[in-house]
Design an enzyme around this catalytic site. Structure first.
Site, mmCIF file in Angstrom:
data_model
loop_
_atom_site.group_PDB
_atom_site.id
_atom_site.type_symbol
_atom_site.label_atom_id
_atom_site.label_comp_id
_atom_site.label_asym_id
_atom_site.label_seq_id
_atom_site.Cartn_x
_atom_site.Cartn_y
_atom_site.Cartn_z
ATOM 1 N N SER A 70 0.685 -1.161 0.002
ATOM 2 C CA SER A 70 -0.686 0.185 -0.146
ATOM 3 C C SER A 70 0.695 1.320 0.280
ATOM 4 O O SER A 70 1.855 1.375 0.670
ATOM 5 C CB SER A 70 -0.828 -0.033 0.846
ATOM 6 O OG SER A 70 -1.140 -1.003 1.142
ATOM 7 N N GLY A 71 -0.013 2.108 -0.760
ATOM 8 C CA GLY A 71 1.417 3.542 -0.523
ATOM 9 C C GLY A 71 1.226 4.370 -1.968
ATOM 10 O O GLY A 71 0.519 3.727 -3.192
ATOM 11 N N SER A 72 1.935 5.327 -1.207
ATOM 12 C CA SER A 72 1.832 6.382 -3.892
ATOM 13 C C SER A 72 2.881 5.658 -4.056
ATOM 14 O O SER A 72 3.314 5.794 -5.015
ATOM 15 C CB SER A 72 2.084 7.636 -2.785
ATOM 16 O OG SER A 72 3.461 8.031 -2.154
ATOM 17 N N GLY A 127 5.771 -0.335 0.369
ATOM 18 C CA GLY A 127 6.499 0.953 -0.006
ATOM 19 C C GLY A 127 6.968 0.685 2.637
ATOM 20 O O GLY A 127 6.933 -0.131 2.766
ATOM 21 N N ASP A 129 7.550 3.304 5.434
ATOM 22 C CA ASP A 129 7.529 5.381 5.881
ATOM 23 C C ASP A 129 9.145 5.400 6.201
ATOM 24 O O ASP A 129 9.337 6.892 6.287
ATOM 25 C CB ASP A 129 7.107 5.497 7.309
ATOM 26 C CG ASP A 129 4.674 5.023 6.910
ATOM 27 O OD1 ASP A 129 4.546 6.271 5.796
ATOM 28 O OD2 ASP A 129 4.400 4.675 7.182
ATOM 29 N N LYS A 139 6.105 1.589 9.175
ATOM 30 C CA LYS A 139 4.685 1.274 8.047
ATOM 31 C C LYS A 139 4.000 1.474 9.154
ATOM 32 O O LYS A 139 3.196 1.429 10.783
ATOM 33 C CB LYS A 139 4.964 -0.529 7.464
ATOM 34 C CG LYS A 139 5.940 -0.594 6.239
ATOM 35 C CD LYS A 139 6.259 -1.767 5.639
ATOM 36 C CE LYS A 139 5.086 -2.253 5.279
ATOM 37 N NZ LYS A 139 4.831 -0.785 4.201
ATOM 38 N N GLY A 140 2.631 2.114 8.373
ATOM 39 C CA GLY A 140 1.301 2.346 8.890
ATOM 40 C C GLY A 140 1.515 3.268 9.035
ATOM 41 O O GLY A 140 0.285 3.755 9.160
ATOM 42 N N GLY A 141 2.034 3.944 8.041
ATOM 43 C CA GLY A 141 1.534 6.158 8.155
ATOM 44 C C GLY A 141 0.162 5.950 7.202
ATOM 45 O O GLY A 141 -0.396 6.562 7.144
ATOM 46 N N GLU A 148 -0.482 -5.214 5.849
ATOM 47 C CA GLU A 148 0.463 -5.093 5.266
ATOM 48 C C GLU A 148 1.746 -6.038 5.830
ATOM 49 O O GLU A 148 2.217 -7.250 4.894
ATOM 50 C CB GLU A 148 1.715 -3.586 5.494
ATOM 51 C CG GLU A 148 1.190 -3.240 5.051
ATOM 52 C CD GLU A 148 1.155 -1.643 4.379
ATOM 53 O OE1 GLU A 148 0.874 -0.342 3.769
ATOM 54 O OE2 GLU A 148 1.961 -1.130 6.115
#
Length: 273
Positions: A70-72, A127, A129, A139-141, A148
């Site tokens: 997940s994420g950008s 991804g 953080d 992770k987890g932002g 995940e």
């Protein structure tokens, strides 16, 4: 500072025009500070794309089962997987880690599965953080740390993709928001008290576009446990997970095999165990 911006504006503008990063109308009517902001944004996005592309080309094989994080930065990974499927005819089975990842997989026309059908994954691309030189992650932002970690644990290897801002010598050097911890709603107050007993500074994460706290895909709260100095991450994760009410933490200790960082100059820095 104004002189610096003005003296470099011509160079920045030329780079933007050549790369087609900003419309000409924006260049004509924007102040120098906004143009530099556009340039910095494009550099970050370009670094994400570079990291994702190299990771996908080096780790995604025909017929593989792929965990999609997940994420950008993962947006770019899915794009490059889609290109492999279309250009080379690859067959790739994708298992998502979140609602976002599911939508990306479907939008790309990739084969969607889940852990009940595909419990073993060849590779997981996700991804972070923040990632230190030992490949310990925060992770987890985005609030998806539970899914995940479940998916990461099902993979033969976990590949991290990120831009240069996420690379650090030790956790906390870049990421200042703490360790995301998913907590059962009824337990968040006692859990936060126990965290303080470990020397952490917990903050209940509040939503931006709704009244009240952030709620995860699993219906839980997220507590961001801030810390002031590097800690024994393995020991801390164990202590946090033993707290009744804690579902999972955003500390990933011993999961990642390799990390790809897209750098400002367009290169990709690789950190391996």
């Amino acid at each position: 500072q104004h002189y610096f911006i003005q003296s470099n504006l011509r160079h920045v503008t030329r780079c933007m025009l050549v790369r087609r990063l900003v419309p000409l109308a924006t260049l004509n009517h924007s102040p120098p500070s906004l143009l530099l902001s556009h340039f910095m944004t494009s550099t970050v996005e370009g670094s994400k794309d570079a990291a994702a592309r190299r990771a996908v080309l080096e780790h995604v094989q025909d017929g593989c089962a792929l965990g999609v994080g997940s994420g950008s930065t993962v947006v770019y990974a899915v794009k490059h997987v889609e290109e492999l499927v279309k250009s080379r005819g690859y067959r790739v089975t994708c298992v998502p880690t979140s609602f976002q990842a599911t939508q990306l997989i479907l939008a790309a026309g990739l084969h969607l599965s889940d852990l009940s059908q595909t419990p073993r994954l060849d590779v997981v691309i996700d991804g972070a953080d923040e990632c230190d030189m030992d490949l310990t992650l925060i992770k987890g932002g985005g609030g998806c740390q539970l899914q995940e970690k479940i998916v990461a644990a099902c993979g033969d290897r976990m590949v991290v993709i990120a831009d240069y801002r996420k690379k650090s010598n030790h956790l906390g050097e870049q990421w200042k928001k703490g360790i995301p911890v998913e907590v059962i709603p009824m337990a968040y107050v006692p859990v936060m008290e126990k965290m303080r007993g470990l020397g952490l500074d917990p903050v209940l994460r509040m939503a931006a576009n709704k009244a009240g706290p952030v709620v995860t895909d699993n219906g839980n709260f997220v507590v961001d446990a801030k810390f002031g100095k590097p800690l024994d991450w393995d020991s801390l994760e164990t202590k946090l997970c033993r707290m009744p009410g804690v579902v999972e933490t955003g500390l990933f200790v011993g999961y990642a095999s390799v990390a790809y960082f897209g750098m400002e100059d367009g290169s990709v820095s690789v950190v391996q165990k």
